[in-house]
Design a protein around this motif. Structure first.
Motif, PDB file in Angstrom:
ATOM      1  N   ASP A  36      -2.075   7.941  -1.324  1.00 51.22           N
ATOM      2  CA  ASP A  36      -1.721   6.594  -1.786  1.00 51.22           C
ATOM      3  C   ASP A  36      -1.524   6.700  -3.296  1.00 51.22           C
ATOM      4  O   ASP A  36      -2.430   6.461  -4.081  1.00 51.22           O
ATOM      5  CB  ASP A  36      -2.828   5.607  -1.433  1.00 51.22           C
ATOM      6  CG  ASP A  36      -2.486   4.180  -1.834  1.00 51.22           C
ATOM      7  OD1 ASP A  36      -1.290   3.891  -2.052  1.00 51.22           O
ATOM      8  OD2 ASP A  36      -3.410   3.354  -1.951  1.00 51.22           O
TER       9      ASP A  36
ATOM     10  N   ASN B  96       0.000   7.131   2.679  1.00 45.41           N
ATOM     11  CA  ASN B  96       1.312   7.257   3.312  1.00 45.41           C
ATOM     12  C   ASN B  96       1.472   8.674   3.861  1.00 45.41           C
ATOM     13  O   ASN B  96       1.505   9.646   3.101  1.00 45.41           O
ATOM     14  CB  ASN B  96       2.405   6.953   2.282  1.00 45.41           C
ATOM     15  CG  ASN B  96       3.796   6.909   2.899  1.00 45.41           C
ATOM     16  OD1 ASN B  96       4.031   7.413   3.986  1.00 45.41           O
ATOM     17  ND2 ASN B  96       4.736   6.306   2.185  1.00 45.41           N
ATOM     18  N   SER B  97       1.623   8.791   5.182  1.00 47.80           N
ATOM     19  CA  SER B  97       1.710  10.112   5.818  1.00 47.80           C
ATOM     20  C   SER B  97       2.935  10.903   5.389  1.00 47.80           C
ATOM     21  O   SER B  97       2.970  12.135   5.543  1.00 47.80           O
ATOM     22  CB  SER B  97       1.715   9.958   7.341  1.00 47.80           C
ATOM     23  OG  SER B  97       0.498   9.434   7.800  1.00 47.80           O
ATOM     24  N   GLU B  98       3.934  10.225   4.867  1.00 46.14           N
ATOM     25  CA  GLU B  98       5.143  10.930   4.428  1.00 46.14           C
ATOM     26  C   GLU B  98       4.848  11.966   3.348  1.00 46.14           C
ATOM     27  O   GLU B  98       5.535  12.986   3.257  1.00 46.14           O
ATOM     28  CB  GLU B  98       6.173   9.929   3.904  1.00 46.14           C
ATOM     29  CG  GLU B  98       6.991   9.261   4.994  1.00 46.14           C
ATOM     30  CD  GLU B  98       8.219   8.582   4.429  1.00 46.14           C
ATOM     31  OE1 GLU B  98       9.348   9.014   4.755  1.00 46.14           O
ATOM     32  OE2 GLU B  98       8.052   7.613   3.663  1.00 46.14           O
TER      33      GLU B  98
ATOM     34  N   ALA C  42       6.157  -2.950   1.721  1.00 51.63           N
ATOM     35  CA  ALA C  42       6.002  -1.493   1.668  1.00 51.63           C
ATOM     36  C   ALA C  42       7.306  -0.835   1.240  1.00 51.63           C
ATOM     37  O   ALA C  42       7.302   0.143   0.474  1.00 51.63           O
ATOM     38  CB  ALA C  42       5.551  -0.966   3.029  1.00 51.63           C
TER      39      ALA C  42
ATOM     40  N   TYR D  42       7.883   1.864  -1.775  1.00 53.40           N
ATOM     41  CA  TYR D  42       8.185   3.269  -1.529  1.00 53.40           C
ATOM     42  C   TYR D  42       9.680   3.583  -1.426  1.00 53.40           C
ATOM     43  O   TYR D  42      10.068   4.751  -1.563  1.00 53.40           O
ATOM     44  CB  TYR D  42       7.500   3.735  -0.237  1.00 53.40           C
ATOM     45  CG  TYR D  42       5.999   3.712  -0.286  1.00 53.40           C
ATOM     46  CD1 TYR D  42       5.283   4.596  -1.087  1.00 53.40           C
ATOM     47  CD2 TYR D  42       5.271   2.804   0.471  1.00 53.40           C
ATOM     48  CE1 TYR D  42       3.900   4.581  -1.131  1.00 53.40           C
ATOM     49  CE2 TYR D  42       3.878   2.774   0.435  1.00 53.40           C
ATOM     50  CZ  TYR D  42       3.209   3.665  -0.366  1.00 53.40           C
ATOM     51  OH  TYR D  42       1.838   3.642  -0.407  1.00 53.40           O
TER      52      TYR D  42
ATOM     53  N   SER E 150      11.507   3.897   1.116  1.00 56.11           N
ATOM     54  CA  SER E 150      11.640   4.952   2.109  1.00 56.11           C
ATOM     55  C   SER E 150      12.621   4.543   3.211  1.00 56.11           C
ATOM     56  O   SER E 150      12.500   3.452   3.776  1.00 56.11           O
ATOM     57  CB  SER E 150      10.276   5.264   2.732  1.00 56.11           C
ATOM     58  OG  SER E 150      10.425   6.045   3.891  1.00 56.11           O
TER      59      SER E 150
ATOM     60  N   ILE F  92      10.790   3.494   6.363  1.00 58.84           N
ATOM     61  CA  ILE F  92      10.281   2.122   6.394  1.00 58.84           C
ATOM     62  C   ILE F  92      11.408   1.140   6.707  1.00 58.84           C
ATOM     63  O   ILE F  92      11.216   0.161   7.434  1.00 58.84           O
ATOM     64  CB  ILE F  92       9.588   1.766   5.066  1.00 58.84           C
ATOM     65  CG1 ILE F  92       8.351   2.652   4.865  1.00 58.84           C
ATOM     66  CG2 ILE F  92       9.189   0.297   5.030  1.00 58.84           C
ATOM     67  CD1 ILE F  92       7.643   2.436   3.540  1.00 58.84           C
TER      68      ILE F  92
ATOM     69  N   ALA G 177      -4.071   9.381   6.928  1.00 61.01           N
ATOM     70  CA  ALA G 177      -2.990  10.307   6.591  1.00 61.01           C
ATOM     71  C   ALA G 177      -3.500  11.692   6.214  1.00 61.01           C
ATOM     72  O   ALA G 177      -2.761  12.678   6.338  1.00 61.01           O
ATOM     73  CB  ALA G 177      -2.141   9.730   5.456  1.00 61.01           C
TER      74      ALA G 177
ATOM     75  N   GLU H 246      -1.724   2.615  10.386  1.00 62.04           N
ATOM     76  CA  GLU H 246      -0.932   1.842   9.416  1.00 62.04           C
ATOM     77  C   GLU H 246      -1.688   0.582   8.990  1.00 62.04           C
ATOM     78  O   GLU H 246      -1.453  -0.529   9.459  1.00 62.04           O
ATOM     79  CB  GLU H 246       0.432   1.446   9.998  1.00 62.04           C
ATOM     80  CG  GLU H 246       1.419   0.936   8.970  1.00 62.04           C
ATOM     81  CD  GLU H 246       1.865   2.021   7.994  1.00 62.04           C
ATOM     82  OE1 GLU H 246       2.132   1.683   6.832  1.00 62.04           O
ATOM     83  OE2 GLU H 246       1.938   3.206   8.398  1.00 62.04           O
TER      84      GLU H 246
END
Length: 361
Positions: free
Chosen positions: A128, A164-166, A209, A213, A215, A218, A271, A301
């Motif tokens: 995070d 964030n698992s990314e 989110a 991010y 992303s 997302i 994560a 999440e």
């Protein structure tokens, strides 16, 4: 007689409502938030969830009716949240936050250190990230391909409570090569998927989110939740975001010859555990050193909302894994148990391990 029983029920019901209404707004809010947004309410693979939710709520209502002390009321509500046995679901009041509070952001840095020319130590304190951590994280990503042929890579996850698992996936991609990592994920995860609980508020959360991010992943979730709302669906089934163009190529391989050790402790979950999952998918032996991690449920999440009292926050999950290989509420146990509180002793211990196994592939 029937009329008498009906009157008795109505009287008891109204008495309970009158008793609870002025002081359980947080409890009622949490109860309804779960009903409206939590994936467990309609989860056929967790058939007791709704019943247990109702039972715990009723128990908390009765307890609140018997107490007038604000600290006891807070504890009752936290006990209600804890009844779900879920590390992604909790209540935190601002007045009793401590150094170990789940809401307290750690300020540790991402670092690369060398114990010698062949042993590299990477500190990953969180997934995070703030802006400063993001800069340091990007430096690590750029350097990872150059570490593939070191003798030993140590990933230090102490205190990493997820995020964030990314970020974990990016580390795996950089170290093992993106196409190889994607192929491995596909082969191992092809029967695994995620259901997101469809709700207007969950959609708003994902919009926020995305603002943070930016992303593409997302953005895909946002579109899926929108479509789910339009069609009145309970869940949005997340499609794989992996580039599967190479999935049938038999000759993809990685070029990592380094042995890999992951330092774990009792703070790891979410994560951070997903990162270990992915490392173990890649093929080389991954040795875990340290302490048993926390657990996480198949519900993931985490989303935060303010309590109506203004006294704290409620955190809860909004998606559920299907067919995850790591089972519900199962921790990672260390292959080698060791006290991880003393950095110097830990480094020496790791070097002793490396010297002992330096001739092993």
């Amino acid at each position: 007689m029937i009329r008498f029983l009906n009157l008795l029920f109505i009287t008891l019901f109204l008495t309970a409502c009158a008793c609870n209404k002025p002081k359980n707004q947080d409890l009622d809010f949490i109860y309804q938030t779960i009903v409206d947004n939590h994936p467990g309410i309609y989860n056929k693979q967790d058939p007791d969830f709704r019943h247990n939710h109702e039972v715990a709520y009723s128990k908390a209502q009765r307890a609140l009716c018997k107490n007038t002390d604000i600290n006891k009321e807070k504890q009752i509500i936290k006990t209600f949240a804890n009844s779900f046995n879920d590390s992604h679901l909790w209540v935190s009041y601002y007045s009793d936050q401590t150094e170990n509070s789940p809401l307290k952001k750690k300020s540790e840095n991402f670092e690369i250190n060398y114990l010698n020319k062949q042993v590299v130590w990477l500190t990953l304190p969180t997934f995070d990230l703030d802006k400063k951590q993001q800069q340091d994280f990007n430096k690590i990503l750029k350097e990872l391909p150059d570490l593939r042929n070191k003798q030993l890579i140590v990933f230090d996850l102490r205190g990493n409570e997820g995020g964030n698992s990314e970020y974990g996936s990016k580390i795996v991609n950089s170290l093992f090569g993106k196409k190889y990592a994607q192929q491995r994920r596909y082969m191992i995860r092809k029967n695994i998927f995620v259901d997101w609980r469809v709700s207007q508020d969950n959609l708003k959360h994902m919009h926020l989110a995305y603002e943070r991010y930016k992303s593409p992943w997302i953005k895909d979730i946002i579109e899926g939740l929108k479509e789910g709302l339009q069609h009145g669906r309970t869940y949005y089934k997340e499609a794989s975001t992996e580039d599967l163009s190479e999935r049938n190529t038999k000759n993809l391989t990685h070029f990592v010859t380094a042995k890999i050790i992951v330092i774990i402790d009792s703070g790891n979950f979410s994560a951070a555990l997903n990162f270990i999952d992915e490392l173990k998918m890649m093929g080389p032996e991954i040795r875990l050193v340290g302490e048993k991690t926390k657990t996480d449920r198949l519900y993931m999440e985490a989303r935060n909302v303010d309590l109506p009292s203004g006294l704290g926050r409620f955190t809860f999950p909004i998606k559920v894994y299907r067919n995850r290989l790591r089972e519900d509420n199962v921790p990672y146990e260390p292959d080698v148990k060791y006290d991880v509180t003393d950095q110097k002793k830990l480094e020496k211990f790791i070097m002793d391990i490396e010297n002992k196994y330096k001739n092993l592939k």
